[in-house]
Design a protein around this motif. Structure first.
Motif, PDB file in Angstrom:
ATOM      1  N   GLN A 336       0.822  -1.205   0.000  1.00  0.00           N
ATOM      2  CA  GLN A 336       0.000   0.000   0.000  1.00  0.00           C
ATOM      3  C   GLN A 336       0.859   1.258   0.000  1.00  0.00           C
ATOM      4  OE1 GLN A 336      -3.671   0.232  -0.003  1.00  0.00           O
ATOM      5  NE2 GLN A 336      -3.083  -1.720  -0.884  1.00  0.00           N
ATOM      6  N   GLY A 337       1.944   1.230   0.763  1.00  0.00           N
ATOM      7  CA  GLY A 337       2.855   2.364   0.803  1.00  0.00           C
ATOM      8  C   GLY A 337       3.489   2.629  -0.555  1.00  0.00           C
ATOM      9  N   ARG A 338       3.908   1.561  -1.241  1.00  0.00           N
ATOM     10  CA  ARG A 338       4.497   1.717  -2.573  1.00  0.00           C
ATOM     11  C   ARG A 338       3.470   2.246  -3.576  1.00  0.00           C
ATOM     12  NH1 ARG A 338       7.900  -3.678  -3.907  1.00  0.00           N
ATOM     13  NH2 ARG A 338       8.190  -2.505  -5.848  1.00  0.00           N
ATOM     14  N   LYS A 339       2.220   1.870  -3.354  1.00  0.00           N
ATOM     15  CA  LYS A 339       1.154   2.322  -4.248  1.00  0.00           C
ATOM     16  C   LYS A 339       0.847   3.799  -4.045  1.00  0.00           C
ATOM     17  CE  LYS A 339      -3.755   1.411  -5.151  1.00  0.00           C
ATOM     18  NZ  LYS A 339      -4.918   0.557  -4.763  1.00  0.00           N
ATOM     19  N   HIS A 340       0.847   4.258  -2.793  1.00  0.00           N
ATOM     20  CA  HIS A 340       0.402   5.610  -2.480  1.00  0.00           C
ATOM     21  C   HIS A 340       1.532   6.651  -2.468  1.00  0.00           C
ATOM     22  CE1 HIS A 340      -3.018   3.363  -0.310  1.00  0.00           C
ATOM     23  NE2 HIS A 340      -3.472   3.824  -1.452  1.00  0.00           N
ATOM     24  N   TRP A 341       2.771   6.224  -2.289  1.00  0.00           N
ATOM     25  CA  TRP A 341       3.885   7.162  -2.155  1.00  0.00           C
ATOM     26  C   TRP A 341       4.445   7.490  -3.534  1.00  0.00           C
ATOM     27  CZ3 TRP A 341       8.795   6.081   1.293  1.00  0.00           C
ATOM     28  CH2 TRP A 341       9.418   7.303   1.596  1.00  0.00           C
ATOM     29  N   LYS A 342       4.104   8.641  -4.055  1.00  0.00           N
ATOM     30  CA  LYS A 342       4.506   9.018  -5.412  1.00  0.00           C
ATOM     31  C   LYS A 342       6.022   9.096  -5.560  1.00  0.00           C
ATOM     32  CE  LYS A 342       0.282  11.638  -6.413  1.00  0.00           C
ATOM     33  NZ  LYS A 342      -0.296  12.968  -6.771  1.00  0.00           N
ATOM     34  N   ALA A 343       6.718   9.431  -4.482  1.00  0.00           N
ATOM     35  CA  ALA A 343       8.177   9.572  -4.559  1.00  0.00           C
ATOM     36  C   ALA A 343       8.865   8.249  -4.906  1.00  0.00           C
ATOM     37  CB  ALA A 343       8.720  10.104  -3.240  1.00  0.00           C
ATOM     38  N   VAL A 344       8.204   7.122  -4.615  1.00  0.00           N
ATOM     39  CA  VAL A 344       8.795   5.813  -4.906  1.00  0.00           C
ATOM     40  C   VAL A 344       9.018   5.644  -6.407  1.00  0.00           C
ATOM     41  CG1 VAL A 344       8.369   3.310  -4.855  1.00  0.00           C
ATOM     42  CG2 VAL A 344       7.915   4.696  -2.828  1.00  0.00           C
ATOM     43  N   ARG A 345       8.112   6.204  -7.211  1.00  0.00           N
ATOM     44  CA  ARG A 345       8.236   6.065  -8.666  1.00  0.00           C
ATOM     45  C   ARG A 345       9.466   6.812  -9.193  1.00  0.00           C
ATOM     46  NH1 ARG A 345       2.008   7.890  -8.984  1.00  0.00           N
ATOM     47  NH2 ARG A 345       1.233   6.271  -7.576  1.00  0.00           N
ATOM     48  N   LYS A 346       9.796   7.896  -8.514  1.00  0.00           N
ATOM     49  CA  LYS A 346      10.955   8.692  -8.948  1.00  0.00           C
ATOM     50  C   LYS A 346      12.242   8.191  -8.320  1.00  0.00           C
ATOM     51  CE  LYS A 346      12.403  13.509  -9.485  1.00  0.00           C
ATOM     52  NZ  LYS A 346      12.040  14.945  -9.229  1.00  0.00           N
ATOM     53  N   TYR A 347      12.151   7.728  -7.056  1.00  0.00           N
ATOM     54  CA  TYR A 347      13.323   7.238  -6.328  1.00  0.00           C
ATOM     55  C   TYR A 347      13.041   5.818  -5.815  1.00  0.00           C
ATOM     56  CZ  TYR A 347      14.104  12.283  -6.271  1.00  0.00           C
ATOM     57  OH  TYR A 347      14.250  13.605  -6.630  1.00  0.00           O
ATOM     58  N   PRO A 348      13.278   4.801  -6.646  1.00  0.00           N
ATOM     59  CA  PRO A 348      12.902   3.417  -6.317  1.00  0.00           C
ATOM     60  C   PRO A 348      13.446   2.905  -4.987  1.00  0.00           C
ATOM     61  CG  PRO A 348      13.523   3.595  -8.625  1.00  0.00           C
ATOM     62  CD  PRO A 348      13.850   4.902  -7.996  1.00  0.00           C
ATOM     63  N   PHE A 349      14.614   3.437  -4.527  1.00  0.00           N
ATOM     64  CA  PHE A 349      15.179   2.935  -3.278  1.00  0.00           C
ATOM     65  C   PHE A 349      14.252   3.216  -2.085  1.00  0.00           C
ATOM     66  CE2 PHE A 349      16.521   7.355  -3.171  1.00  0.00           C
ATOM     67  CZ  PHE A 349      16.466   7.692  -1.830  1.00  0.00           C
ATOM     68  N   LEU A 350      13.325   4.180  -2.233  1.00  0.00           N
ATOM     69  CA  LEU A 350      12.407   4.514  -1.134  1.00  0.00           C
ATOM     70  C   LEU A 350      11.377   3.419  -0.859  1.00  0.00           C
ATOM     71  CD1 LEU A 350      11.686   8.288  -1.863  1.00  0.00           C
ATOM     72  CD2 LEU A 350      13.099   7.333  -0.033  1.00  0.00           C
TER      73      LEU A 350
END
Length: 395
Positions: A336-350
């Motif tokens: 769910q966090g990976r789905k909702h956190w837009k920064a993950v798409r730009k910075y995959p390590f997050l």
């Protein structure tokens, strides 16, 4: 008062569906309730199913009939598009000696009184393990393009062509690697060896025989039980039971589902269909021992979820989290966090920190409530109740 309104709303939804699917008398509906009915049926992806009953009823206003004709027309157009695209795929595979069977979708719709009104999504189909990569390469050579990363979950490829997504399966999605899971896959592969051809419109469609086809529909309910079970999956099962699973046929089906841990689910979903959706009781008595309170809990849960959980907003997230436990809860929060956190798409390590992002989202939601502690306790109570329901249905 709110509880009475919810009960009234539920009855309206079920009465309209019963009229559309089982030819029950059409209910008298106040004009102001039609928007509610359309919204609820849409959230469950079953909007077009009562069209014929609505348009034939003398007590329904003409403007409502016209509205549902438009809805049904849209479904029929999509149905035609799916059938044409699916036929192209079937012919391609047959020309290269790759046997396939269609799973769910049209293999479920063929049991409906008006198959074209069953909402259609992706086209799922199954091939032998030995043909899996061959089928994938063949599709890519013929204009199908990847819609997801290659076999990202180790059981299917998703490819798209002309606006239709095709899921090429070598096994069922997320099938447990235990004795029950292996037994289900053995039965389904046996069905692939004895596939049948059904005609819909002018198309010939390869499907599994009645028993493994039912296993697929039942397992689809099990697959989405904890994560977005809606009325579409339930109605797929009901229409199958109506046509294929009488008391006479059930013992053959029971031999498999009892070993696979699916019998209790089959019994309670079928009884739910009898209680609320008009499934006949005559000749289908094998579900008579279902626990009524468990059917009631399941009904409320389905109405709250919507198709694939589309109705769940923040109000349902807490109970959903508390219905899970241990590793399953952590994995769910991570996804769910990976789905909702837009920064993950730009910075995959997050993505490694996504679980904390989702946790903070929930804490922030609770603190915004008028009574945060009470809200938290209610979520926990509801989640525990659901967890008990899941456990009972899985036994």
């Amino acid at each position: 008062m709110a509880e009475q309104n919810d009960t009234r709303k539920e009855k309206l939804i079920f009465d309209v569906l019963k009229a559309g699917l089982m030819k029950a008398p059409f209910p008298k509906i106040p004009e102001e309730d039609w928007k509610l009915i359309e919204r609820e049926l849409n959230s469950q992806t079953v909007t077009a199913l009562p069209e014929k009953a609505i348009c034939e009823s003398p007590i329904v206003p003409q403007k409502i009939k016209e509205q549902w004709k438009k809805i049904a027309y849209g479904h029929a157009v999509r149905w035609s598009q799916i059938l044409y695209a699916q036929d192209e795929l079937v012919n391609l595979m047959e020309q290269h000696q790759i046997p396939i069977v269609i799973l769910k979708g049209i293999a479920a719709a063929m049991y409906y009184p008006m198959p074209e009104y069953r909402s259609m999504g992706d086209v799922d189909f199954l091939v032998w393990e030995k043909d899996y990569r061959k089928a994938f390469d063949l599709m890519k050579k013929n204009g199908y393009v990847l819609a997801e990363p290659e076999d990202s979950e180790d059981y299917h490829y998703a490819l798209e062509k002309n606006g239709v997504v095709f899921e090429l399966h070598r096994k069922l999605a997320k099938l447990p690697q235990d004795r029950g899971g292996k037994l289900l896959m053995e039965c389904i592969h046996e069905g692939l060896s004895h596939r049948e051809w059904h005609q819909l419109d002018e198309y010939q469609i390869p499907v599994l025989p009645w028993l493994p086809n039912g296993l697929v529909l039942l397992y689809h309910i099990r697959q989405h039980l904890t994560n977005g079970l809606g009325l579409r999956q339930i109605i797929d099962w009901m229409m199958y039971v109506e046509k294929e699973l009488s008391d006479e046929c059930y013992p053959h089906f029971q031999k498999v589902i009892s070993k696979a841990g699916l019998e209790n689910l089959a019994i309670h979903v079928t009884r739910l269909c009898q209680k609320y959706l008009g499934l006949r009781e005559e000749g289908i008595t094998w579900c008579a021992d279902a626990k009524e309170d468990l059917c009631e809990d399941l009904k409320e849960y389905i109405l709250e979820q919507g198709n694939f959980g589309r109705k769940i907003k923040w109000e349902g997230k807490g109970a959903k989290a508390f219905s899970r436990g241990g590793i399953e809860l952590l994995r769910w929060m991570q996804s769910q966090g990976r789905k909702h956190w837009k920064a993950v798409r730009k910075y995959p390590f997050l993505r490694h920190f996504a679980i904390f992002y989702e946790l903070f989202r929930y804490i922030f939601y609770v603190l915004k409530k008028d009574k945060p502690i009470r809200s938290l306790l209610l979520d926990a109570k509801k989640g525990r109740r659901r967890k008990r329901m899941f456990k009972k249905l899985h036994t």
